[in-house]
Design a protein around this motif. Structure first.
Motif, mmCIF file in Angstrom:
data_model
loop_
_atom_site.group_PDB
_atom_site.id
_atom_site.type_symbol
_atom_site.label_atom_id
_atom_site.label_comp_id
_atom_site.label_asym_id
_atom_site.label_seq_id
_atom_site.Cartn_x
_atom_site.Cartn_y
_atom_site.Cartn_z
ATOM 1 N N PRO A 47 0.799 -1.233 0.000
ATOM 2 C CA PRO A 47 0.000 0.000 0.000
ATOM 3 C C PRO A 47 0.828 1.278 0.000
ATOM 4 O O PRO A 47 0.342 2.333 -0.411
ATOM 5 N N TRP A 50 0.787 3.483 -3.181
ATOM 6 C CA TRP A 50 -0.493 4.019 -3.671
ATOM 7 C C TRP A 50 -0.308 5.174 -4.648
ATOM 8 O O TRP A 50 -1.064 5.339 -5.608
ATOM 9 N N TRP A 54 -2.234 6.683 -8.173
ATOM 10 C CA TRP A 54 -2.825 8.022 -8.238
ATOM 11 C C TRP A 54 -2.218 8.830 -9.381
ATOM 12 O O TRP A 54 -2.926 9.460 -10.156
ATOM 13 N N ARG A 190 -8.939 -2.601 -3.820
ATOM 14 C CA ARG A 190 -7.637 -2.325 -3.220
ATOM 15 C C ARG A 190 -7.079 -1.040 -3.810
ATOM 16 O O ARG A 190 -7.571 -0.549 -4.822
ATOM 17 N N PHE A 191 -5.990 -0.555 -3.224
ATOM 18 C CA PHE A 191 -5.337 0.641 -3.763
ATOM 19 C C PHE A 191 -4.827 0.383 -5.182
ATOM 20 O O PHE A 191 -4.578 1.303 -5.941
ATOM 21 N N THR A 192 -4.685 -0.880 -5.549
ATOM 22 C CA THR A 192 -4.250 -1.224 -6.906
ATOM 23 C C THR A 192 -5.404 -1.128 -7.894
ATOM 24 O O THR A 192 -5.203 -1.288 -9.099
#
Ligand SMILES: Nc1nc2c(c(=O)[nH]1)N[C@H]1C(S)=C(S)[C@@H](COP(=O)(O)O)O[C@H]1N2
Ligand SMILES: [Mo]
Length: 363
Positions: A47, A50, A54, A190-192
């Motif tokens: 994570p 991230w 973005w 998920r952040f992915t």
């Protein structure tokens, strides 16, 4: 149409718009950045990474604005049949690939879970993106123009770029908040960007091969696991020799955009290594599939990985890598080698593994 009502919009558009060459070079730079950040994001499992996702998303939204400037500028040329040139075929294909990559990327991020047979929207996005790179290079060679000093009004350009990229960030966050408030998408992501596959055991999550790996089922009774390399005593294990009673809950996050949390059961790699006694300067452990597909983990990390024979209390199915597959917590799915036949202790890393994962399975 009432022109006066369009006037303010028109003025904002003009004010935001950098000179043509700068727009072109920005499009080029963003494609380079998106290609690198997109491919790199495939390797990110923690994570703390991230911000790569973005940056990729915000740059993608900025790309929409620059592409709009560009398409508005060349519209006349494209619509006028008398001015068509052969080289424009590339331009049109390039535009199609760019729009395809953007549309699929945006819809994917916005949370729609569209699937075309076994393809997720994310894999189609990657396909368009990879197509865009050679097309853009071909397009560039037919219309190459260096930017000029005169194109640059520093203050103005800085303001324009800030507005566009900040606008992208705001749009991205806004979409995320809206999704959260409406409860439409996001909670389980998920952040992915990966979307959850719930349930337990073999049927709860997809069978995924990275590219072309598709071996015949392996007969458990004649299968052996060779443990060798920089070790004191080599080992050949049969299925029944495996003490597969270590349990581990681990999250598998595939780069095609899904993830699942499962209870895996098998033999701890650290326990296996203890039996073969690695050389003191051993640095890596390489896991090799019956297909040749392979991945290496630093030996410290490998200790806590699992050679799994079971998932969710069930014996692994062929598709999920039976008799034994790697469970590598904290790594992306493509590193979880299936159908393992060999474990090698090595003194060096294995850069060729990147290529092997792509071509394994092609004859
Ligand atoms: N030998 C081999 N192992 C492999 C692959 C592959 O193509 N060949 N695909 C990887 C990928 S991309 C993922 S996401 C996981 C998927 O595991 P699953 O098919 O059990 O869901 O296996 C990995 N292990
Ligand atoms: Mo994957």
């Amino acid at each position: 149409m009432d022109r006066t009502r369009l006037e303010p919009l028109h003025t904002a558009w003009d004010a935001l718009q950098p000179p043509p060459r700068l727009v072109d070079w920005t499009l080029f730079s963003i494609v380079v950045f998106e290609t690198i950040s997109g491919l790199y994001s495939f390797t990110v499992a923690d994570p703390s990474g991230w911000w790569i996702f973005w940056a990729h998303r915000i740059a993608g939204l900025a790309f929409v604005v620059f592409l709009a400037f560009k398409l508005a500028r060349v519209r006349g040329r494209l619509l006028d049949r008398d001015r068509w040139l052969r080289s424009m075929a590339f331009s049109v294909l390039t535009a199609i690939a760019a729009i395809g990559a953007l549309a699929t990327g945006i819809v994917w991020v916005a949370g729609l879970d569209v699937r075309l047979s076994f393809w997720t929207l994310l894999s189609i996005h990657v396909g368009f993106g990879l197509l865009l790179v050679p097309l853009m290079i071909a397009h560039l060679t037919t219309r190459f123009r260096l930017p000029r000093r005169a194109d640059l009004d520093r203050r103005r350009t800085t303001l324009q770029y800030s507005a566009i990229f900040v606008g992208g960030a705001v749009a991205y966050r806004g979409q995320e908040l809206a999704n959260r408030l409406l409860g439409t998408a996001g909670e389980d992501r998920r952040f992915t960007g990966s979307q959850v596959r719930k349930g337990e055991g073999n049927d709860a999550f997809p069978l995924t091969s990275w590219v072309a790996d598709d071996p015949d089922p392996i007969d458990r009774d004649s299968w052996t696991l060779d443990v060798r390399g920089a070790v004191d005593s080599e080992l050949a294990l049969e299925y029944d020799d495996l003490d597969s009673d270590t349990e581990l809950e681990a999250l598998l996050d595939c780069t095609s955009g899904w993830y699942t949390v499962q209870d895996w059961q098998g033999i701890r790699v650290g326990d296996l290594l203890e039996e073969v006694d690695p050389a003191s300067d051993a640095e890596y452990v390489r896991f090799v599939s019956v297909t040749g597909y392979r991945w290496s983990l630093p030996i410290e990390e490998a200790q806590d990985a699992l050679l799994a024979t079971h998932v969710g209390g069930e014996r692994l199915s062929h598709g999920h890598g039976a008799p034994v597959r790697l469970v590598a917590p904290g790594r992306r799915g493509f590193q979880w080698v299936k159908w393992i036949v060999r474990v090698e202790v090595r003194k060096r890393g294995d850069p060729a593994q990147w290529l092997v994962t792509l071509i394994s399975g092609f004859d």
